[in-house]
Design a protein around this motif. Structure first.
Motif, PDB file in Angstrom:
ATOM      1  N   THR A  64      10.200 -11.767   9.620  1.00 44.85           N
ATOM      2  CA  THR A  64      10.177 -10.649   8.677  1.00 44.85           C
ATOM      3  C   THR A  64      10.735  -9.395   9.329  1.00 44.85           C
ATOM      4  O   THR A  64      10.263  -8.977  10.396  1.00 44.85           O
ATOM      5  CB  THR A  64       8.748 -10.376   8.182  1.00 44.85           C
ATOM      6  N   ALA A  65      11.717  -8.794   8.678  1.00 40.87           N
ATOM      7  CA  ALA A  65      12.359  -7.591   9.216  1.00 40.87           C
ATOM      8  C   ALA A  65      11.979  -6.335   8.446  1.00 40.87           C
ATOM      9  O   ALA A  65      12.000  -5.238   9.005  1.00 40.87           O
ATOM     10  CB  ALA A  65      13.886  -7.754   9.183  1.00 40.87           C
ATOM     11  N   ALA A  66      11.646  -6.483   7.168  1.00 44.29           N
ATOM     12  CA  ALA A  66      11.427  -5.288   6.355  1.00 44.29           C
ATOM     13  C   ALA A  66      10.548  -5.598   5.155  1.00 44.29           C
ATOM     14  O   ALA A  66      10.333  -6.757   4.783  1.00 44.29           O
ATOM     15  CB  ALA A  66      12.763  -4.719   5.877  1.00 44.29           C
ATOM     16  N   VAL A  67      10.052  -4.520   4.574  1.00 48.24           N
ATOM     17  CA  VAL A  67       9.280  -4.557   3.333  1.00 48.24           C
ATOM     18  C   VAL A  67       9.918  -3.561   2.380  1.00 48.24           C
ATOM     19  O   VAL A  67      10.291  -2.461   2.794  1.00 48.24           O
ATOM     20  CB  VAL A  67       7.809  -4.144   3.582  1.00 48.24           C
ATOM     21  N   VAL A  68      10.068  -3.945   1.109  1.00 47.34           N
ATOM     22  CA  VAL A  68      10.572  -3.012   0.109  1.00 47.34           C
ATOM     23  C   VAL A  68       9.480  -2.790  -0.939  1.00 47.34           C
ATOM     24  O   VAL A  68       9.152  -3.688  -1.709  1.00 47.34           O
ATOM     25  CB  VAL A  68      11.855  -3.515  -0.574  1.00 47.34           C
ATOM     26  N   ALA A  69       8.908  -1.603  -0.936  1.00 47.10           N
ATOM     27  CA  ALA A  69       7.886  -1.243  -1.920  1.00 47.10           C
ATOM     28  C   ALA A  69       8.564  -0.621  -3.136  1.00 47.10           C
ATOM     29  O   ALA A  69       9.499   0.174  -3.003  1.00 47.10           O
ATOM     30  CB  ALA A  69       6.900  -0.261  -1.304  1.00 47.10           C
ATOM     31  N   VAL A  70       8.075  -0.974  -4.310  1.00 47.12           N
ATOM     32  CA  VAL A  70       8.618  -0.443  -5.553  1.00 47.12           C
ATOM     33  C   VAL A  70       7.531   0.357  -6.265  1.00 47.12           C
ATOM     34  O   VAL A  70       6.431  -0.153  -6.499  1.00 47.12           O
ATOM     35  CB  VAL A  70       9.128  -1.567  -6.476  1.00 47.12           C
ATOM     36  N   HIS A  71       7.826   1.584  -6.601  1.00 50.81           N
ATOM     37  CA  HIS A  71       6.892   2.395  -7.374  1.00 50.81           C
ATOM     38  C   HIS A  71       6.955   1.906  -8.821  1.00 50.81           C
ATOM     39  O   HIS A  71       8.026   1.874  -9.426  1.00 50.81           O
ATOM     40  CB  HIS A  71       7.258   3.870  -7.287  1.00 50.81           C
ATOM     41  N   ARG A  72       5.804   1.524  -9.380  1.00 52.07           N
ATOM     42  CA  ARG A  72       5.795   0.801 -10.650  1.00 52.07           C
ATOM     43  C   ARG A  72       5.168   1.613 -11.771  1.00 52.07           C
ATOM     44  O   ARG A  72       4.083   2.168 -11.622  1.00 52.07           O
ATOM     45  CB  ARG A  72       5.015  -0.508 -10.452  1.00 52.07           C
ATOM     46  N   PHE A  73       5.858   1.694 -12.897  1.00 43.99           N
ATOM     47  CA  PHE A  73       5.377   2.367 -14.115  1.00 43.99           C
ATOM     48  C   PHE A  73       5.124   3.860 -13.900  1.00 43.99           C
ATOM     49  O   PHE A  73       4.387   4.489 -14.645  1.00 43.99           O
ATOM     50  CB  PHE A  73       4.093   1.722 -14.653  1.00 43.99           C
ATOM     51  N   GLY A  74       5.723   4.436 -12.845  1.00 44.31           N
ATOM     52  CA  GLY A  74       5.472   5.832 -12.537  1.00 44.31           C
ATOM     53  C   GLY A  74       4.298   6.033 -11.602  1.00 44.31           C
ATOM     54  O   GLY A  74       3.946   7.171 -11.269  1.00 44.31           O
ATOM     55  N   GLY A  90       5.509  -3.893  13.386  1.00 46.69           N
ATOM     56  CA  GLY A  90       6.890  -3.639  13.772  1.00 46.69           C
ATOM     57  C   GLY A  90       7.880  -3.897  12.657  1.00 46.69           C
ATOM     58  O   GLY A  90       9.022  -4.339  12.901  1.00 46.69           O
ATOM     59  N   LEU A  91       7.484  -3.604  11.425  1.00 47.35           N
ATOM     60  CA  LEU A  91       8.332  -3.844  10.255  1.00 47.35           C
ATOM     61  C   LEU A  91       8.867  -2.539   9.689  1.00 47.35           C
ATOM     62  O   LEU A  91       8.171  -1.522   9.656  1.00 47.35           O
ATOM     63  CB  LEU A  91       7.536  -4.566   9.164  1.00 47.35           C
ATOM     64  N   LEU A  92      10.088  -2.582   9.215  1.00 47.19           N
ATOM     65  CA  LEU A  92      10.675  -1.457   8.510  1.00 47.19           C
ATOM     66  C   LEU A  92      10.127  -1.434   7.086  1.00 47.19           C
ATOM     67  O   LEU A  92      10.140  -2.459   6.397  1.00 47.19           O
ATOM     68  CB  LEU A  92      12.199  -1.608   8.474  1.00 47.19           C
TER      69      LEU A  92
END
Length: 231
Positions: A64-74, A90-92
């Motif tokens: 695992t190199a990274a995590v992408v968080a998504v802001h949901r419904f505002g 140690g993740l981006l």
């Protein structure tokens, strides 16, 4: 900057794993695949509908190199919790918002209308309040036996002249091309129970009263005879 561009700029590429939410549209997973990385799906927090840090950590591996968080419904994701987990592992940790975020004046009016619904709706679970919530969608949970009752509730609302829609029809880990056997119970339950109600800045008080009246009439039939909404 788009998600694929952010990943490339961070050096994420072929063979890397990137943890993403399954609850939402497919574009983030597609962006991960576009740079040659592998999307790995983690579960969400039941209140914010954004990535849950503990689930992200459980889904992470040595690749695992990274995590992408998504802001949901505002509703903003828990960037503090995800950032702490990322530093420990140690993740981006990257973040992306939803498209077409409304201007401040429209957001203020949406919050006023959301507060009106919060104080009057019965028989459905109202959205979890949180700092920075812009209510791009006002998402409730319909009690009952999951998708069948939610869909019947939606049809009944439309029959009473109330616009509504299912915000996430199919989680990404159930879509062709990204199908995975991963267990995401909170995601799947949210996909089965959630329904978005109108909260546009253009709504009048009469419009809001119609929403409340229709929801309360229908929701009252469900509450006493169904299981708890708790996750």
């Amino acid at each position: 900057m788009g998600t694929a561009a952010m990943l490339r700029a961070a050096g994420v590429g072929f063979g890397d794993e990137v943890v993403v939410p399954s609850f939402g549209d497919v574009r983030v997973a597609e962006a991960v695949a576009q740079v040659g990385a592998i999307p790995v799906f983690a579960d969400i927090d039941p209140g914010s509908y954004c990535l849950d840090a503990a689930s992200v950590e459980a889904a992470s591996t040595s690749r695992t190199a990274a995590v992408v968080a998504v802001h949901r419904f505002g509703r903003p994701a828990d960037m503090a919790g995800l950032g702490l987990m990322g530093r420990r592992r140690g993740l981006l940790v990257l973040e992306t918002g939803e498209p077409d975020e409304p201007p401040y004046e429209e957001t203020a009016r949406r919050r006023e209308r959301a507060a009106y619904l919060d104080g009057r709706l019965r028989g459905v679970r109202i959205p979890e309040q949180g700092e920075g919530h812009t209510y791009q969608q006002y998402v409730v949970r319909v009690p009952g036996n999951g998708r069948p009752d939610r869909d019947a509730f939606a049809r009944a609302l439309r029959g009473r002249g109330v616009e509504c829609w299912v915000p996430v029809k199919t989680p990404v880990h159930r879509m062709p091309g990204f199908r995975s056997c991963v267990s995401l119970p909170v995601t799947e339950r949210a996909a089965d129970e959630t329904l978005a109600l109108p909260v546009d800045a253009s709504l009048t008080k009469r419009d809001l009263q119609r929403v409340v009246s229709a929801c309360n009439a229908l929701g009252g039939l469900l509450v006493g005879s169904t299981r708890s909404l708790g996750v």
